[in-house]
Design an enzyme around this catalytic site. Sequence first.
Site, PDB file in Angstrom:
ATOM      1  N   CYS A 269       0.887  -1.186   0.000  1.00  5.97           N
ATOM      2  CA  CYS A 269       0.000   0.000   0.000  1.00  5.97           C
ATOM      3  C   CYS A 269       0.912   1.220   0.000  1.00  5.97           C
ATOM      4  CB  CYS A 269      -0.897   0.013   1.227  1.00  5.97           C
ATOM      5  SG  CYS A 269      -2.069  -1.357   1.299  1.00  5.97           S
TER       6      CYS A 269
ATOM      7  N   ALA B 275       1.357   4.270  -1.866  1.00  9.60           N
ATOM      8  CA  ALA B 275       1.193   5.708  -2.159  1.00  9.60           C
ATOM      9  C   ALA B 275       1.279   6.543  -0.878  1.00  9.60           C
ATOM     10  CB  ALA B 275      -0.146   5.952  -2.845  1.00  9.60           C
ATOM     11  N   PRO B 276       1.893   7.746  -0.956  1.00 11.95           N
ATOM     12  CA  PRO B 276       2.507   8.399  -2.124  1.00 11.95           C
ATOM     13  C   PRO B 276       3.941   7.958  -2.431  1.00 11.95           C
ATOM     14  CG  PRO B 276       2.586   9.865  -0.240  1.00 11.95           C
ATOM     15  CD  PRO B 276       1.878   8.617   0.226  1.00 11.95           C
ATOM     16  N   GLY B 277       4.456   6.972  -1.690  1.00 13.34           N
ATOM     17  CA  GLY B 277       5.724   6.366  -2.088  1.00 13.34           C
ATOM     18  C   GLY B 277       6.934   6.684  -1.243  1.00 13.34           C
TER      19      GLY B 277
ATOM     20  N   ASP C 228      -0.259  -0.141  -5.368  1.00 16.20           N
ATOM     21  CA  ASP C 228      -1.430   0.445  -4.705  1.00 16.20           C
ATOM     22  C   ASP C 228      -2.666   0.167  -5.535  1.00 16.20           C
ATOM     23  OD1 ASP C 228      -3.004   1.944  -2.773  1.00 16.20           O
ATOM     24  OD2 ASP C 228      -1.100   2.847  -2.178  1.00 16.20           O
TER      25      ASP C 228
ATOM     26  N   CYS D 158      -0.149   4.839  10.850  1.00 15.74           N
ATOM     27  CA  CYS D 158       0.091   6.166  11.449  1.00 15.74           C
ATOM     28  C   CYS D 158      -1.034   6.481  12.433  1.00 15.74           C
ATOM     29  CB  CYS D 158       0.220   7.242  10.371  1.00 15.74           C
ATOM     30  SG  CYS D 158      -1.198   7.352   9.263  1.00 15.74           S
TER      31      CYS D 158
END
Length: 447
Positions: free
Chosen positions: A262, A264-266, A286, A384
């Site tokens: 998963c 993104a954004p990398g 993703d 997060c």
Amino acid sequence: MTRENHKNHMNVRELALDILMEVLERGGLSHVVLNQALSKYQYLEKQDRAFVTRVTEGTLEYLIQIDYVIGQYSKTKIEKMKPLIRTLLRMSVYQILRMDRIPDSAVCDEAVKLAVKRRFQGLKGFVNGVLRAIARGKGELVFPDDSVRYSMPGWLIDMWKKEYPETVVYEMLNAFLEKRRLCVRLKGTPRERQRTEESLQSQGAVVEKSEYSEEIRYLSGIDHLEALAAFRDGWIQVQDLSSSFVALAAAPRKGQYCVDVCAAPGGKSLHMADLLGDQGFVEARDISQNKIALIEDNIRRHGVSNIRTRVMDALEFDQESAEKADILLADLPCSGLGILGRKPDIKYRVSPESISELAELQRKILSVVWRYVKPQGTLVYSTCTISRKENEENAAWFAEEYPFEPVNIEQRLGGKLRSETLKKGYIQLLPGAYPGDGFFLAVFKRI
């Protein structure tokens, strides 16, 4: 209209009002709407951009407190107000309570002008009356509870008090309301990082080192990121200190193959690619082409060749990938409670039900992707957020259900980060006790 004339017509308060309308009344994501607006009006002066950012973010951060204050001085209940008037009052109250350099009279006058400009002539007396009463009474304000005091939904405070010591909860609540510095990761060798720092300073950026990481710097004094040569040339990547620990915890070795399911954004994929150098490879996956496009933008800017992207739903098993990955990064969708300091609107969207649903989604993804890890390979699970259901409980469940054991990561995250749990293969980082986002990571080895 020339650009110069347009500039004179651009009312920064009106811009803040439009951004907040988009977020509060139409469900837009604050960081996306704000970034789009600032990109559109790139020619705004630095202090105007700073004003728009502060009013937008501050109003969202203190929304619960602001609504309580308006409720003390307005006979009309906040939910019964016209959306534009409600938003105008909210952003004006934020300025009265939190922006000392702006005279209260100027805030009231500007709000009245905006009400008239937006064709609410009949309500200008109401707007003026409520705001002037709040300006007169702000010295006597008393907040009834922690939810209003810290502008945090009460159920979240209650949840955290069950999961963490009370002193830790108050540290977090204070940390979420503090001003955030821009955090970036510098790529390259120590010498290259030194050159990047010099480039940043030559463009007026104030650069502060992190005591927790050789690669992380905090930037201030900049107007917008895209103007920095170091950003355009791919030498810096916006990444929080906490998130930068994921690649370090994975401890990649030369020649290894990594899958980020998963991505993104990398940011984490790029960090892995940097650590692997030209003797290793990362596949960043993703769920949609839009998310892959974000990763590809970052790859192009970064100029790395040992990474490729792939549109793939992490819930669908990919037979080709079975037992191929030396390292699997599973930084999974979560409630985002660790990043409330940067994306304050999350706290008004999240619910106990959504936390349970996300914890279940994380388990579903883990039950698919573990099969991509080679025997003796590594899986890193991260989020997060700061809810035990999504973090410690899911990590314990994973170790019990699948052929994996925790890895001692005491030596992997630098000498400064200390926690008894590192020996058990995981760490829960909490804002306030430490200078990064709230974040969880756990490292497992496939048996």
